[in-house]
Design a protein around this motif. Structure first.
Motif, PDB file in Angstrom:
ATOM      1  N   ARG A 179       2.689   9.365  -6.600  1.00 44.13           N
ATOM      2  CA  ARG A 179       1.329   8.601  -6.353  1.00 44.13           C
ATOM      3  C   ARG A 179       1.832   6.948  -6.015  1.00 44.13           C
ATOM      4  NH1 ARG A 179      -3.487   6.439 -10.383  1.00 44.13           N
ATOM      5  NH2 ARG A 179      -4.429   5.265  -8.962  1.00 44.13           N
ATOM      6  N   ARG A 220       3.028   7.026  -2.300  1.00 45.61           N
ATOM      7  CA  ARG A 220       1.886   6.906  -1.242  1.00 45.61           C
ATOM      8  C   ARG A 220       1.016   6.103  -1.249  1.00 45.61           C
ATOM      9  NH1 ARG A 220       2.248  12.275   0.638  1.00 45.61           N
ATOM     10  NH2 ARG A 220       3.946  13.001  -0.319  1.00 45.61           N
ATOM     11  N   LEU A 246       0.346   3.380   2.085  1.00 55.92           N
ATOM     12  CA  LEU A 246      -1.041   3.433   2.562  1.00 55.92           C
ATOM     13  C   LEU A 246      -1.479   2.124   2.648  1.00 55.92           C
ATOM     14  CD1 LEU A 246      -2.951   6.173   0.847  1.00 55.92           C
ATOM     15  CD2 LEU A 246      -2.460   5.941   3.462  1.00 55.92           C
ATOM     16  N   ILE A 302      -2.174  -0.351   5.889  1.00 50.79           N
ATOM     17  CA  ILE A 302      -3.226  -0.991   6.112  1.00 50.79           C
ATOM     18  C   ILE A 302      -3.035  -2.648   6.431  1.00 50.79           C
ATOM     19  CG2 ILE A 302      -4.001  -1.576   3.951  1.00 50.79           C
ATOM     20  CD1 ILE A 302      -6.979  -0.756   5.180  1.00 50.79           C
ATOM     21  N   ILE A 333      -8.500   5.661   5.414  1.00 39.82           N
ATOM     22  CA  ILE A 333      -7.336   5.213   4.869  1.00 39.82           C
ATOM     23  C   ILE A 333      -7.746   5.480   3.100  1.00 39.82           C
ATOM     24  CG2 ILE A 333      -5.732   3.118   4.064  1.00 39.82           C
ATOM     25  CD1 ILE A 333      -5.435   2.573   6.681  1.00 39.82           C
ATOM     26  N   SER A 337      -7.737   8.967   2.150  1.00 38.57           N
ATOM     27  CA  SER A 337      -6.002   9.505   1.792  1.00 38.57           C
ATOM     28  C   SER A 337      -5.830   8.953   0.292  1.00 38.57           C
ATOM     29  CB  SER A 337      -5.292   9.030   2.774  1.00 38.57           C
ATOM     30  OG  SER A 337      -5.680   9.057   4.082  1.00 38.57           O
ATOM     31  N   VAL A 343      -4.542  10.911  -3.074  1.00 39.12           N
ATOM     32  CA  VAL A 343      -3.287  10.397  -3.830  1.00 39.12           C
ATOM     33  C   VAL A 343      -3.535  10.261  -5.127  1.00 39.12           C
ATOM     34  CG1 VAL A 343      -1.569   8.770  -3.821  1.00 39.12           C
ATOM     35  CG2 VAL A 343      -2.194   9.719  -1.474  1.00 39.12           C
ATOM     36  N   SER A 344      -4.627   9.251  -5.238  1.00 41.74           N
ATOM     37  CA  SER A 344      -4.852   8.884  -6.646  1.00 41.74           C
ATOM     38  C   SER A 344      -5.125   9.874  -7.725  1.00 41.74           C
ATOM     39  CB  SER A 344      -5.852   7.788  -7.132  1.00 41.74           C
ATOM     40  OG  SER A 344      -5.371   6.641  -6.161  1.00 41.74           O
TER      41      SER A 344
END
Lengths: 243, 222
Positions: free
Chosen positions: A152, A155, A159, A163, B212, B215, B219-220
């Protein structure tokens, strides 16, 4: 010879071990050479006298701070797209060095700014966006630190890096326009006097030194991360037993 | 698709209507933060008019962050969030619906309060009008980008503070263009350029942020 061969942590661990001395020595030699040019060969600037010599540290650090962020975003995108574990490890290994260079660029910038502009800090577009870049680095590292689950964390951090990478140009231009609107161009960084060739040479050598240092440190760090994550495998246990 | 989006919206609005306390806290936070500044810098009207747009915009970003940490947290706690993500409906729409609901609940009331605070800060009428337009264009950005942070920090210890650390740097363009528009009106250079850029940033966030955030949510929840 297949490049994907090295995408496996176990083979990359050994490759990194072989590469580290080369980059570490390269970084050391290039730093000495660059500093020698910077301190002894480059002439004294007629406007800025001796204080300008800080650019030999400052400019490479500022370049690396931005470049490392892009590399992190690249590895994060590769990791998210192809689900390669090593990419996330590279992104994590690069972040502290990137934050360090951002801090160095800001700090040396303040030291340069005091004698040149008479102020430690100016709300110039470049300074402000560099500061915000530092905030982004801190945010990413804090997010990684807060998430215990490795998958986790990888990723989520990637992310956020992505951004941020989309946002960095927008932040830069917004700060630039904000700055031109609020205060007159009291300080112009863009119209730098054309630089003597030897000064440029010293700066480029120092930039390569920063590159080599970054690669060496990131490889050392990625080896630690690999060992930590692969500690349950036989090859990692064998290495850990040796040490 | 539209029905799913509307269902998410209606659900969140209903929940907010039944728990008015949460809603009021964020609005009072906005008023209090803005009211502390005159106490800190002094009551001179010229000074207040000078810093007013920036102060109100900073207060608006902080007020939105205060409520954003709970955007997904309540649904996560009772398990309904996992069901919504597992449903065949696209997660992007779920995130978009929740961000829109957040904007309606927390962003729109700021528009109603801002003129009163603007008067407190001695802003002229045309500046207050521009402040309203800039908040109208800018507060959706706060909800949309904030949904990414809320999804990333879902269920983490100290998630609220972490969310602030992650998202505040991303708010910088909205803050600059939003407060800049009001400054532009007051200094006579006009607000159109700032408002156009703010609108462009809002559209960009609307296109990118839900993907985003979706996604990040997956993921969480893994």
């Amino acid at each position: 010879m297949n490049l994907y061969h090295f995408a496996s942590p176990s083979t990359f661990y050994h490759l990194a071990g072989k590469l580290i001395p080369w980059f570490a020595w390269g970084a050391g030699i290039l730093t000495l050479w660059g500093l020698y040019i910077g301190f002894f060969q480059a002439p004294t600037d007629f406007q800025q006298s001796e204080a300008y010599r800080i650019i030999f540290i400052h400019v490479p650090a500022a370049w690396m701070s931005m470049f490392i962020y892009l590399v992190m975003a690249f590895w994060g995108a590769i990791g998210l797209a192809f689900n390669t574990r090593l990419s996330f490890m590279m992104a994590r290994a690069l972040a502290p060095t990137g934050a360090m260079f951002t801090f160095v660029a800001l700090w040396t910038g303040a030291w340069w700014g005091k004698p040149m502009w008479g102020a430690w800090w100016v709300w110039d577009a470049r300074l402000t966006s560099e500061l915000i870049l530092l905030f982004l680095y801190v945010g990413i590292i804090a997010l990684w630190a807060a998430i215990d689950d490795i998958k986790r964390g990888d990723r989520a951090g990637s992310l956020l890096t992505l951004i941020g990478a989309i946002n960095v140009p927008i932040i830069y231009f917004s700060v630039k326009w904000w700055n031109t609107l609020h205060q007159g161009a009291s300080v112009s960084l863009t119209k730098a006097p054309s630089m003597a060739a030897i000064m440029l040479q010293g700066m480029l050598v120092m930039a390569f030194a920063a590159w080599f240092y970054t690669i060496a440190v990131a490889l050392v760090r990625v080896r630690r991360i690999i060992l930590e994550r692969e500690r349950h495998t036989d090859w990692a246990k064998a290495i850990l037993a040796e040490d | 698709m539209h029905r799913f989006l509307l269902a998410v919206l209606r659900r969140d609005l209903t929940l907010a209507a039944r728990r008015r306390g949460d809603w009021l806290i964020a609005q009072f936070f906005f008023v209090m933060v803005a009211s502390l500044f005159p106490l800190g810098v002094g009551p001179e009207p010229e000074m207040l008019a000078r810093i007013g747009p920036g102060v109100l915009w900073v207060a608006a970003t902080l007020a939105s962050l205060l409520s954003l940490s709970r955007l997904f947290a309540d649904d996560h706690q009772d398990g309904s969030l996992e069901h919504m993500v597992l449903s065949p409906e696209p997660t992007v729409l779920l995130v978009l619906g929740k961000a829109l609901a957040h904007w309606l609940i927390y962003g729109i009331p700021l528009l109603a309060i801002a003129p009163v605070l603007g008067i407190q800060f001695n802003l002229p009428a045309d500046a207050i009008l521009t402040l309203e337009i800039s908040l109208l264009l800018g507060t959706p950005i706060l909800s949309l980008l904030g949904s990414v942070g809320a999804a990333l920090t879902l269920g983490l210890r100290g998630g609220g503070v972490l969310l602030t650390l992650l998202i505040l740097p991303l708010y910088v363009p909205a803050l600059i263009f939003g407060a800049g528009a009001v400054d532009g009106v007051m200094s006579g250079t006009g607000a159109e350029a700032h408002l156009s850029l703010l609108g462009a940033f809002m559209v960009l966030s609307l296109i990118i942020a839900p993907w985003i955030a979706a996604s990040a949510l997956r993921v969480s929840l893994e």
